[in-house]
Design an enzyme around this catalytic site. Structure first.
Site, short mmCIF file in Angstrom:
data_model
loop_
_atom_site.label_atom_id
_atom_site.label_comp_id
_atom_site.label_asym_id
_atom_site.label_seq_id
_atom_site.Cartn_x
_atom_site.Cartn_y
_atom_site.Cartn_z
N HIS A 131 -1.64 -1.01 2.87
CA HIS A 131 -2.35 -0.81 4.15
C HIS A 131 -3.57 -1.73 4.22
O HIS A 131 -3.84 -2.36 5.24
CB HIS A 131 -2.85 0.64 4.27
CG HIS A 131 -1.78 1.68 4.39
ND1 HIS A 131 -1.79 2.85 3.65
CD2 HIS A 131 -0.69 1.76 5.19
CE1 HIS A 131 -0.75 3.59 3.99
NE2 HIS A 131 -0.06 2.95 4.91
N SER A 188 2.68 5.54 0.70
CA SER A 188 1.83 6.65 0.27
C SER A 188 2.67 7.71 -0.44
O SER A 188 2.23 8.30 -1.43
CB SER A 188 1.13 7.28 1.48
OG SER A 188 0.32 6.34 2.13
N LYS A 221 5.30 14.74 8.95
CA LYS A 221 4.66 14.71 7.63
C LYS A 221 3.65 15.84 7.48
O LYS A 221 3.02 16.26 8.44
CB LYS A 221 3.94 13.37 7.41
CG LYS A 221 4.89 12.20 7.27
CD LYS A 221 4.12 10.91 7.00
CE LYS A 221 5.07 9.72 6.85
NZ LYS A 221 4.33 8.44 6.80
N ARG A 267 7.76 -3.26 6.08
CA ARG A 267 8.22 -3.50 4.72
C ARG A 267 9.71 -3.84 4.74
O ARG A 267 10.17 -4.48 5.67
CB ARG A 267 7.94 -2.26 3.85
CG ARG A 267 6.46 -2.03 3.63
CD ARG A 267 6.20 -0.66 3.08
NE ARG A 267 6.71 0.34 4.02
CZ ARG A 267 6.55 1.65 3.89
NH1 ARG A 267 5.93 2.12 2.86
NH2 ARG A 267 7.02 2.47 4.79
O1 PNS Z 1 1.96 6.00 8.74
P1 PNS Z 1 3.00 6.63 9.63
O2 PNS Z 1 3.19 8.09 9.28
O3 PNS Z 1 4.30 5.88 9.65
O4 PNS Z 1 2.40 6.55 11.13
C1 PNS Z 1 3.12 7.09 12.21
C2 PNS Z 1 2.15 7.35 13.38
C3 PNS Z 1 1.04 8.30 12.95
C4 PNS Z 1 1.56 6.03 13.84
C5 PNS Z 1 3.00 7.97 14.54
O5 PNS Z 1 3.56 9.18 14.12
C6 PNS Z 1 2.15 8.18 15.80
O6 PNS Z 1 2.02 7.26 16.58
N1 PNS Z 1 1.57 9.41 15.96
C7 PNS Z 1 0.73 9.70 17.10
C8 PNS Z 1 1.47 10.56 18.13
C9 PNS Z 1 2.40 9.69 18.96
O7 PNS Z 1 1.97 8.85 19.74
N2 PNS Z 1 3.73 9.90 18.75
C10 PNS Z 1 4.74 9.12 19.43
C11 PNS Z 1 5.16 7.96 18.55
S1 PNS Z 1 6.48 7.09 19.28
#
Ligand code: PNS
Length: 166
Positions: free
Chosen positions: A17, A128, A41, A90
């Protein structure tokens, strides 16, 4: 001024990150790293703890700020006046999910585009979740996590394991 958002769970922020943060901060005028909710998660650290860890490891990068939100990413970007989301990509396994999220975010907010930075080869395998699993086996984490957060991370893993062994 070009403002980009780098969203994620960051539970915890890894060296992969941090590599994306440094590279994106070189490209954009201002980079907002935002700790967000991933509905799939169950995080080990609170949102505030994750924000604090990212602040600590990015304190030397002047155009990076760290924030958190429990809302939609597309709305958050609009509020911040940003039209770019930065994501790290990745191995192939990331692609399907990231492609879907990019399309949905663009559908909700048509001004918003997602740009992908490919992970550097040494971070290609890093996540992570992998780090959390390794920590349970007392592996040296210095190639995986920024050194400033390793003691706090190990402490949390140890506490969770003690709780689990009761
Ligand atoms: O590190 P991650 O878990 O891959 O990140 C995913 C994250 C937090 C960026 C995604 O779940 C997100 O955008 N969450 C905010 C809520 C939202 O907008 N959800 C719709 C995503 S299409």
């Amino acid at each position: 001024m070009k403002i980009a958002i780098y969203p994620g769970s960051f539970d915890p922020v890894t060296s992969g990150h941090l590599n994306i943060i440094r590279r994106a901060a070189n490209i954009f005028d201002r980079l907002i790293v935002c700790v967000m909710v991933n509905a799939g998660k169950n995080p080990m650290f609170s949102q505030q703890e994750r924000v604090d860890m990212i602040r600590r490891v990015t304190s030397d990068i002047p155009n990076v700020e760290v924030d958190s939100s429990i809302g939609l990413l597309a709305d958050y970007a609009r509020q911040k006046g940003s039209c770019v989301i930065v994501k790290g990509l990745r191995a192939g396994s990331d692609f399907e999910n990231e492609f879907q999220m990019a399309l949905i975010n663009h559908k909700i907010n048509p001004n918003l585009d997602t740009m992908f930075l490919t992970a550097e080869h040494q971070y290609m395998y890093l996540s992570s979740s992998t780090v959390k699993e390794l920590a349970a086996y007392d592996v040296d984490l210095s190639d995986f996590l920024p050194e400033q957060i390793i003691p706090e991370f190990k402490q949390r893993v140890a506490t969770i394991h003690q709780g689990g062994n009761r």
